[in-house]
Design a protein around this motif. Structure first.
Motif, mmCIF file in Angstrom:
data_model
loop_
_atom_site.group_PDB
_atom_site.id
_atom_site.type_symbol
_atom_site.label_atom_id
_atom_site.label_comp_id
_atom_site.label_asym_id
_atom_site.label_seq_id
_atom_site.Cartn_x
_atom_site.Cartn_y
_atom_site.Cartn_z
ATOM 1 N N ARG A 100 0.851 -1.185 0.000
ATOM 2 C CA ARG A 100 0.000 0.000 0.000
ATOM 3 C C ARG A 100 0.892 1.243 0.000
ATOM 4 N NH1 ARG A 100 -2.154 0.235 4.687
ATOM 5 N NH2 ARG A 100 -1.309 -1.697 5.539
ATOM 6 N N ALA A 102 0.993 5.465 -0.690
ATOM 7 C CA ALA A 102 0.175 6.685 -0.772
ATOM 8 C C ALA A 102 1.005 7.834 -1.334
ATOM 9 C CB ALA A 102 -0.356 7.057 0.608
ATOM 10 N N LEU A 112 -9.315 13.402 1.192
ATOM 11 C CA LEU A 112 -9.072 12.037 0.718
ATOM 12 C C LEU A 112 -7.654 11.586 1.073
ATOM 13 C CD1 LEU A 112 -10.790 12.112 -2.814
ATOM 14 C CD2 LEU A 112 -11.651 11.095 -0.689
ATOM 15 N N GLN A 113 -6.691 12.508 0.965
ATOM 16 C CA GLN A 113 -5.317 12.163 1.340
ATOM 17 C C GLN A 113 -5.224 11.846 2.828
ATOM 18 O OE1 GLN A 113 -2.947 15.488 0.054
ATOM 19 N NE2 GLN A 113 -2.716 14.699 -2.028
ATOM 20 N N GLN A 115 -7.584 10.633 4.728
ATOM 21 C CA GLN A 115 -8.172 9.303 4.936
ATOM 22 C C GLN A 115 -7.198 8.205 4.548
ATOM 23 O OE1 GLN A 115 -11.713 9.568 2.544
ATOM 24 N NE2 GLN A 115 -12.892 10.677 4.118
ATOM 25 N N GLU A 116 -6.461 8.441 3.447
ATOM 26 C CA GLU A 116 -5.485 7.451 2.985
ATOM 27 C C GLU A 116 -4.352 7.305 4.002
ATOM 28 O OE1 GLU A 116 -3.371 6.289 -1.280
ATOM 29 O OE2 GLU A 116 -4.239 8.274 -0.974
ATOM 30 N N LYS A 119 -5.090 5.184 7.097
ATOM 31 C CA LYS A 119 -5.107 3.726 6.887
ATOM 32 C C LYS A 119 -3.706 3.118 6.972
ATOM 33 C CE LYS A 119 -9.197 3.989 3.915
ATOM 34 N NZ LYS A 119 -9.727 3.850 2.531
ATOM 35 N N PRO A 121 -0.574 3.400 5.216
ATOM 36 C CA PRO A 121 0.072 2.745 4.069
ATOM 37 C C PRO A 121 1.511 2.385 4.405
ATOM 38 C CG PRO A 121 -0.058 5.102 3.716
ATOM 39 C CD PRO A 121 -0.853 4.815 4.960
#
Length: 452
Positions: A100, A102, A112-113, A115-116, A119, A121
């Motif tokens: 993963r 990002a 959105l960044q 949120q990524e 998670k 990455p």
């Protein structure tokens, strides 16, 4: 030559390298990979196109496979497009790991960044400004446990341009990490890092004395300053007679000039796409994709495209003006003659640029040859070019193309404690005076050409 297997690369990574056609390590990979795998900090300086990305990607992925957690590695780069390219390479090589990765850069949705990032990455590839924004505005992710910090194009990241953002990032990084700095050129900043580093730093610098590859033929075109664009277009026309389908990258020194020349070239029959900071990120990526896929054969860009971008099929690089800093010349012309292929670089220069040319020649330890352009043909096309360029300026003014630029300028004036309204008046007064001068020159040039 050693193989990747001799460098103690794991079998699964060897298979991934084979799939993408990478069979043998380049010198920077051969020297740096074992040191990185052993845990040493590393500074790698090698010519552009020499495989520096794989030099840090392979050991990072191999170590990640043994102890996967996120966020495992942070990679900083000064250019958005380069961040996407690095992430693509990590994704291809790390596919068996379900990697993963990002990309955190400006011009994209911050929510959105965020949120990524939340998670966690495995790999974060970022530009300093946008990452610093996230660190200052939210606490949904942490960089406190990263194992690797990579600075790609480290000379530019440490040049002072990103000083505040880099300071914000470094404050949240763990002290116990591996630092990997890569660049095409060694600078005083990189030397200073080696001297102050607490750990033993491995320094690799390409042994060749020439900063550009042997496969690159380098030329200059001598042209009067005021009719540079006539010689510019004729240079493209002349090259096209020898190579009708070759891809061409053109470098200019400002966003405004980039957009104007792009519109002018399209108007006189040379289809192209432009890449600069005054267009949206989606437009930038789309332009780059069209050029990489050979849908469009000409890309005109500012120095946002000069560093690190892997576009193997470029046959010609044109410098509309000589870069004031010789190492930027190296980065620009490094877009061609990559991976053993032949390439050509042509730089336009006026009588006032001789000193700059000599500085570049001294830096690369190579003398540029003259590229002959037909003066009579320049005279025939110059009127059309001057008119097309003038129309491009008018079109941009009607579209409020520079509104974003002015917003950014006002922000800087406010942060500097200046009155933004007063500074804006001064700016437009100065700009109007300069444009009147340019228009008078263009009219005089058109008249003189018509008389001839």
């Amino acid at each position: 030559m050693k193989s990747f297997e001799n460098l103690n690369i794991d079998p699964w990574l060897l298979r991934q390298c084979t799939k993408i056609g990478v069979l043998n390590p380049t010198p920077v990979q051969e020297n740096c990979i074992p040191k990185i795998l052993s845990g040493q900090d590393c500074i790698g300086a090698a010519k552009t196109g020499s495989g520096k990305t794989l030099a840090f990607a392979l050991p990072i992925l191999q170590t990640l496979a043994n102890d996967p957690f996120g966020i495992f590695a942070l990679i900083l780069t000064p250019v958005r497009e380069l961040a996407f390219q690095i992430c693509d390479q990590f994704n291809v090589l790390g596919k068996p790991l379900n990697l993963r990765c990002a990309v955190i850069v400006g011009g994209m949705d911050m929510v959105l960044q965020g949120q990524e990032l939340s998670k966690r990455p495995h790999i974060v590839v970022a530009t300093p400004g946008r990452l610093a924004d996230h660190l200052e505005s939210c606490n949904t992710f942490s960089l406190g446990k990263i194992k690797y910090l990579v600075l790609d194009e480290a000379d530019r990241l440490l040049s002072g341009q990103f000083e505040e953002q880099m300071a914000t990032i470094f404050r949240v990084l763990p002290k116990n990490r591996q630092n990997l700095f890569f660049s095409a050129t060694i600078t005083d900043s990189l030397k200073a890092f080696k001297e102050i580093a607490k750990t033993d730093v491995f320094l690799y610098e390409t042994p060749e004395e020439v900063a550009t590859v042997d496969e690159l033929d380098q030329f200059y075109v001598l042209c009067p300053k005021d009719i540079r664009d006539g010689y510019f277009v004729e240079t493209i026309r002349s090259y096209r007679t020898k190579d009708p389908d070759g891809s061409i990258m053109i470098f200019v020194d400002s966003c405004k000039k980039c957009q104007v020349l792009s519109m002018m070239l399209n108007d006189v029959g040379f289809e192209n796409v432009s890449l600069h900071a005054m267009i949206s990120q989606s437009q930038r990526l789309a332009a780059l994709a069209r050029f990489k896929s050979n849908t469009v054969k000409i890309l005109i860009a500012t120095d946002v495209a000069a560093r690190g971008l892997d576009i193997p099929s470029v046959q010609l690089v044109i410098n509309h003006t000589i870069p004031k800093i010789p190492k930027e010349y190296v980065h620009r012309v490094g877009r061609t003659a990559r991976a053993g292929r032949k390439g050509v670089a042509i730089t336009l220069m006026s009588q006032y640029d001789v000193e700059l040319l000599h500085k570049v020649e001294d830096f690369i330890n190579t003398k540029l040859k003259e590229y002959k352009v037909n003066d009579a043909e320049v005279g025939k096309i110059f009127t059309q070019i001057a008119v097309s360029k003038g129309e491009a300026h008018i079109t941009l003014d009607e579209k409020d193309f520079f509104e974003k630029k002015m917003i950014n300028k006002r922000k800087k004036w406010i942060l500097g404690g200046l009155d933004p309204d007063e500074e804006e008046r001064k700016y437009f007064k100065k700009d109007l005076k300069r444009r009147r001068k340019d228009n008078k020159k263009n009219k005089d040039d058109v008249v003189s050409v018509d008389k001839e």
